[in-house]
Design an enzyme around this catalytic site. Structure first.
Site, PDB file in Angstrom:
ATOM      1  N   GLU A 115     -33.286  85.301 -48.186  1.00  0.00           N
ATOM      2  CA  GLU A 115     -33.151  85.004 -46.749  1.00  0.00           C
ATOM      3  C   GLU A 115     -34.525  84.704 -46.131  1.00  0.00           C
ATOM      4  O   GLU A 115     -34.687  83.760 -45.357  1.00  0.00           O
ATOM      5  CB  GLU A 115     -32.525  86.200 -46.026  1.00  0.00           C
ATOM      6  CG  GLU A 115     -32.453  86.011 -44.523  1.00  0.00           C
ATOM      7  CD  GLU A 115     -32.431  87.320 -43.770  1.00  0.00           C
ATOM      8  OE1 GLU A 115     -31.594  88.169 -44.073  1.00  0.00           O
ATOM      9  OE2 GLU A 115     -33.270  87.485 -42.851  1.00  0.00           O
TER      10      GLU A 115
ATOM     11  N   THR B  88     -33.226  90.169 -41.510  1.00  0.00           N
ATOM     12  CA  THR B  88     -32.047  90.689 -40.796  1.00  0.00           C
ATOM     13  C   THR B  88     -31.639  92.086 -41.266  1.00  0.00           C
ATOM     14  O   THR B  88     -31.107  92.869 -40.485  1.00  0.00           O
ATOM     15  CB  THR B  88     -30.833  89.751 -40.977  1.00  0.00           C
ATOM     16  OG1 THR B  88     -30.599  89.578 -42.368  1.00  0.00           O
ATOM     17  CG2 THR B  88     -31.044  88.423 -40.309  1.00  0.00           C
TER      18      THR B  88
ATOM     19  N   CYS C 218     -30.040  92.660 -37.999  1.00  0.00           N
ATOM     20  CA  CYS C 218     -28.587  92.489 -37.905  1.00  0.00           C
ATOM     21  C   CYS C 218     -27.925  93.827 -37.549  1.00  0.00           C
ATOM     22  O   CYS C 218     -28.151  94.824 -38.236  1.00  0.00           O
ATOM     23  CB  CYS C 218     -28.054  91.999 -39.250  1.00  0.00           C
ATOM     24  SG  CYS C 218     -26.267  91.991 -39.306  1.00  0.00           S
TER      25      CYS C 218
ATOM     26  N   SER D 293     -28.405  95.377 -55.523  1.00  0.00           N
ATOM     27  CA  SER D 293     -28.267  95.131 -54.081  1.00  0.00           C
ATOM     28  C   SER D 293     -29.244  96.030 -53.324  1.00  0.00           C
ATOM     29  O   SER D 293     -29.122  97.252 -53.335  1.00  0.00           O
ATOM     30  CB  SER D 293     -26.824  95.428 -53.646  1.00  0.00           C
ATOM     31  OG  SER D 293     -26.796  95.767 -52.280  1.00  0.00           O
TER      32      SER D 293
ATOM     33  N   ASN E  40     -29.626  96.504 -50.162  1.00  0.00           N
ATOM     34  CA  ASN E  40     -29.092  97.306 -49.053  1.00  0.00           C
ATOM     35  C   ASN E  40     -28.273  98.488 -49.565  1.00  0.00           C
ATOM     36  O   ASN E  40     -28.246  99.542 -48.946  1.00  0.00           O
ATOM     37  CB  ASN E  40     -28.350  96.424 -48.035  1.00  0.00           C
ATOM     38  CG  ASN E  40     -26.923  96.185 -48.404  1.00  0.00           C
ATOM     39  OD1 ASN E  40     -26.074  97.028 -48.193  1.00  0.00           O
ATOM     40  ND2 ASN E  40     -26.645  95.035 -48.986  1.00  0.00           N
TER      41      ASN E  40
ATOM     42  N   SER F 174     -22.470  94.405 -49.704  1.00  0.00           N
ATOM     43  CA  SER F 174     -22.039  93.414 -50.704  1.00  0.00           C
ATOM     44  C   SER F 174     -20.951  93.977 -51.626  1.00  0.00           C
ATOM     45  O   SER F 174     -20.648  93.394 -52.656  1.00  0.00           O
ATOM     46  CB  SER F 174     -23.251  92.987 -51.529  1.00  0.00           C
ATOM     47  OG  SER F 174     -23.938  94.120 -52.021  1.00  0.00           O
TER      48      SER F 174
END
Ligand code: SF4
Length: 294
Positions: free
Chosen positions: A123, A158, A190, A218, A220, A262
């Site tokens: 991103e 984000t 976000c 992942s 996050n 995700s």
């Protein structure tokens, strides 16, 4: 044993939207996705079965359809796909799109754009591409950065929390106040991310053990597990129910389950079903009190 689900968990709206767009597109023929649509092996495998293969560059695509994931790409992607005669499905998350547009406008207005985030994250690479070389990504607010026209703008990846972006901004200003005349701060974090961390903290405060479901790759999901650990609760990060270990739940009264942005719903349900079945089995093996003992 009681099982509590985090109030907010699993796919964020941007990922849900991207998967739906790619899934829909796959009905019309094979798709090459520029990077994983989502950092989760279960979803990647499922999409692969539907004709979606992951590629790292357009050079690997000779024909057909290319998909840009929720992370987004630089502005050149539209022209490049047109030149190669490829169809484009642009699943860039609308929140990431806002960040890209903000970066572009700020650069047009003469600002140096600094993104609080990991320079290698897809991103961030995408947003930087919208700055035409006038942007940089840093994590450490004291890192030296050139500010050519004494105009600087701060944006965030984000998925950073609002709190950590606020700290970054404060430290950046304290460190660089003499080096700029104008500062713009655009809060591009976000809300979906913070909601998941807040829900994970609340969950951790109510449980004896927490299972965090999601891809090991992942970022996050890993941070969600870290958040639970920091809240002082025993925490385990699994990708699928196959990794669950009965020992984690022995003697525990309340088990919490949360999942990264995700993680597909079916992986979450699989884990919850496994724990429920294990708990039922345990109950059945506990000797009943008050009977005629041997
Ligand atoms: S975390 Fe937020 S910005 Fe990122 S894809 Fe999901 S909704 Fe979009």
């Amino acid at each position: 044993m009681r099982i509590i689900r985090a109030k907010v968990m699993g796919f964020c709206f941007g990922v849900r939207r991207a998967i739906a767009m790619v899934d829909e597109g796959a009905r019309e023929g094979p798709i090459a996705s520029l990077g994983s649509v989502v950092h989760n092996p279960v979803v990647v495998q499922r999409l692969q079965e539907r004709g979606v293969r992951v590629v790292s560059s357009l050079d690997e695509v000779q024909e057909g359809t290319v998909a840009v994931t929720a992370h987004g790409r630089g502005p050149e992607i539209v022209q490049e796909t047109q030149e190669r005669g490829l169809r484009l499905i642009d699943a860039t998350c609308p929140i990431v799109r806002k960040s890209q547009k903000a970066a572009q406008k700020l650069v047009d207005a003469g600002f140096k754009v600094i993104i609080y985030g990991e320079a290698n994250h897809p991103e961030v690479r995408g947003v930087l591409a919208w700055t035409r070389g006038q942007g940089v990504a840093i994590i450490d607010p004291t890192e030296p950065v050139e500010i050519p026209r004494r105009k600087v703008a701060l944006l965030s990846q984000t998925t950073k929390s609002e709190g950590s972006f606020a700290r970054f901004v404060a430290q950046f200003v304290a460190h660089n106040i003499g080096r700029f005349n104008e500062l713009r701060v655009i809060n591009t974090t976000c809300p979906e991310t913070d909601e998941r961390y807040d829900a994970a903290r609340e969950l951790a405060s109510q449980c004896d053990v927490v299972v965090v479901v999601g891809g090991k790759n992942s970022a996050n999901t890993r941070r969600l597990a870290q958040t639970c650990m920091e809240a002082g609760v025993e925490t385990y990060h699994v990708e699928t129910a196959a990794e669950l270990d009965p020992q984690w739940f022995e003697g525990k009264e309340v088990v919490g389950v949360t999942a990264g942005a995700s993680t597909p719903d079916e992986s979450i349900e699989e884990v919850i079903n496994w724990i429920e079945r294990w708990s039922e089995k345990e109950k059945a093996t506990i000797p009943k009190l008050g009977g005629k003992g041997s």
